[in-house]
Design a protein around this motif. Structure first.
Motif, PDB file in Angstrom:
ATOM      1  N   ILE A   1      36.352  38.178  44.025  1.00  0.00           N
ATOM      2  CA  ILE A   1      36.811  38.787  42.762  1.00  0.00           C
ATOM      3  C   ILE A   1      37.672  37.767  42.011  1.00  0.00           C
ATOM      4  O   ILE A   1      37.553  37.593  40.789  1.00  0.00           O
ATOM      5  N   HIS A   2      38.544  37.075  42.761  1.00  0.00           N
ATOM      6  CA  HIS A   2      39.416  36.042  42.180  1.00  0.00           C
ATOM      7  C   HIS A   2      38.566  34.990  41.466  1.00  0.00           C
ATOM      8  O   HIS A   2      38.829  34.627  40.319  1.00  0.00           O
TER       9      HIS A   2
ATOM     10  N   ASN B   1      44.771  44.267  38.163  1.00  0.00           N
ATOM     11  CA  ASN B   1      45.807  43.759  39.057  1.00  0.00           C
ATOM     12  C   ASN B   1      46.625  44.878  39.695  1.00  0.00           C
ATOM     13  O   ASN B   1      47.088  44.761  40.821  1.00  0.00           O
TER      14      ASN B   1
ATOM     15  N   TYR C   1      43.755  39.642  45.046  1.00  0.00           N
ATOM     16  CA  TYR C   1      42.342  39.960  44.914  1.00  0.00           C
ATOM     17  C   TYR C   1      41.559  39.410  46.106  1.00  0.00           C
ATOM     18  O   TYR C   1      41.900  38.344  46.623  1.00  0.00           O
TER      19      TYR C   1
ATOM     20  N   GLU D   1      42.458  41.991  33.091  1.00  0.00           N
ATOM     21  CA  GLU D   1      42.902  41.471  34.401  1.00  0.00           C
ATOM     22  C   GLU D   1      44.194  42.167  34.829  1.00  0.00           C
ATOM     23  O   GLU D   1      44.371  42.511  35.991  1.00  0.00           O
TER      24      GLU D   1
ATOM     25  N   TYR E   1      45.056  45.864  42.872  1.00  0.00           N
ATOM     26  CA  TYR E   1      45.097  44.881  43.965  1.00  0.00           C
ATOM     27  C   TYR E   1      46.472  44.271  44.196  1.00  0.00           C
ATOM     28  O   TYR E   1      46.653  43.499  45.103  1.00  0.00           O
TER      29      TYR E   1
END
Ligand code: 0O2
Length: 207
Positions: free
Chosen positions: A169-170, A158, A165, A154, A161
């Motif tokens: 996707i989140h 990250n 996100y 993650e 993004y």
């Protein structure tokens, strides 16, 4: 400027090196006494300068308050096989006399909205320098291998993004975090059943 950063970060580098040796030493002691080690492996790093600067901007921390307000300039991670190991590791840390715990953050009971789980312990660690003792803050993150798997991936996503996100996707990352936690729970159950079976077996053999 770089020289100033170098001397500012020197005690943090020292704290990370010393604590890596000390915390890895705990695992060695368990191994030497043929006991299950609650620690699988330990890593450590000093936060890169660009991450320090970005975090101070993001959190509105004045550079003059870095030492007191940015708690993870020095960071250690202790990875465990099982969720139950985490509380044993925290207990071991609480008993130590070579640093003082100043804060604990339980992101396992209270997972972050991202899905992140880990137990954070912030300690004040005394570094011996040629100018005398310097106390620095160090953040120790304690997590299972599955929590580490999720957090590592993650974290690298990250960067693309910058924490923002797209909604789907989140949600998928949150679901992936739950899947990792289910895996942790299943491994603990399997371990429990194997231990029970072994205890039964030894009891029968003793009769
Ligand atoms: P890096 O690159 O790991 O050093 P905040 O940063 O505002 O969330 P704070 O007050 O710094 O919070 O303390 P916290 O939340 O106890 O610790 C922050 C650190 O925990 C992060 O450091 C990460 O290492 C880890 N962490 C927290 N939330 C997440 C998350 O959602 N995903 C991942 N992968 N890691 C997380 P840095 O500085 O963000 O990054």
């Amino acid at each position: 400027m770089n020289g100033q950063w170098e001397s500012f970060l020197a005690p943090y580098e020292q704290a990370v090196s010393e604590l890596k040796v000390k915390l890895k030493g705990i695992r060695k002691q368990f191994e030497e006494t043929n006991q299950h080690s609650p620690i699988e492996f330990v890593t450590g790093r000093v936060k890169p300068i660009h991450s320090i600067v970005n975090k101070t901007i993001r959190k509105g921390i004045p550079l003059a308050n870095l030492e007191t307000e940015l708690q993870d300039i020095a960071g250690l991670r202790m990875m465990c096989q099982f969720v139950e190991d985490i509380k044993n590791v925290v207990e071991l840390l609480r008993k130590r006399k070579d640093f003082t715990i100043v804060e604990e953050r339980d992101y396992i009971t209270n997972k972050k909205n991202s899905g992140y789980r880990s137990y954070h312990v912030v300690v004040e660690y005394p570094v011996q320098t040629i100018e005398g003792e310097r106390k620095v803050l160090v953040e120790i993150q304690i997590r299972t291998l599955a929590m580490n798997f999720w957090a590592t991936i993650e974290h690298s996503l990250n960067y693309k993004y910058k924490g923002k996100y797209p909604e789907n996707i989140h949600e998928r990352l949150q679901r992936a975090a739950e899947a990792a936690f289910l895996l942790d729970e299943e491994m603990s159950l399997i371990r429990g059943e194997i231990q029970e079976a072994q205890a039964e077996f030894s009891k029968k053999n003793d009769q």
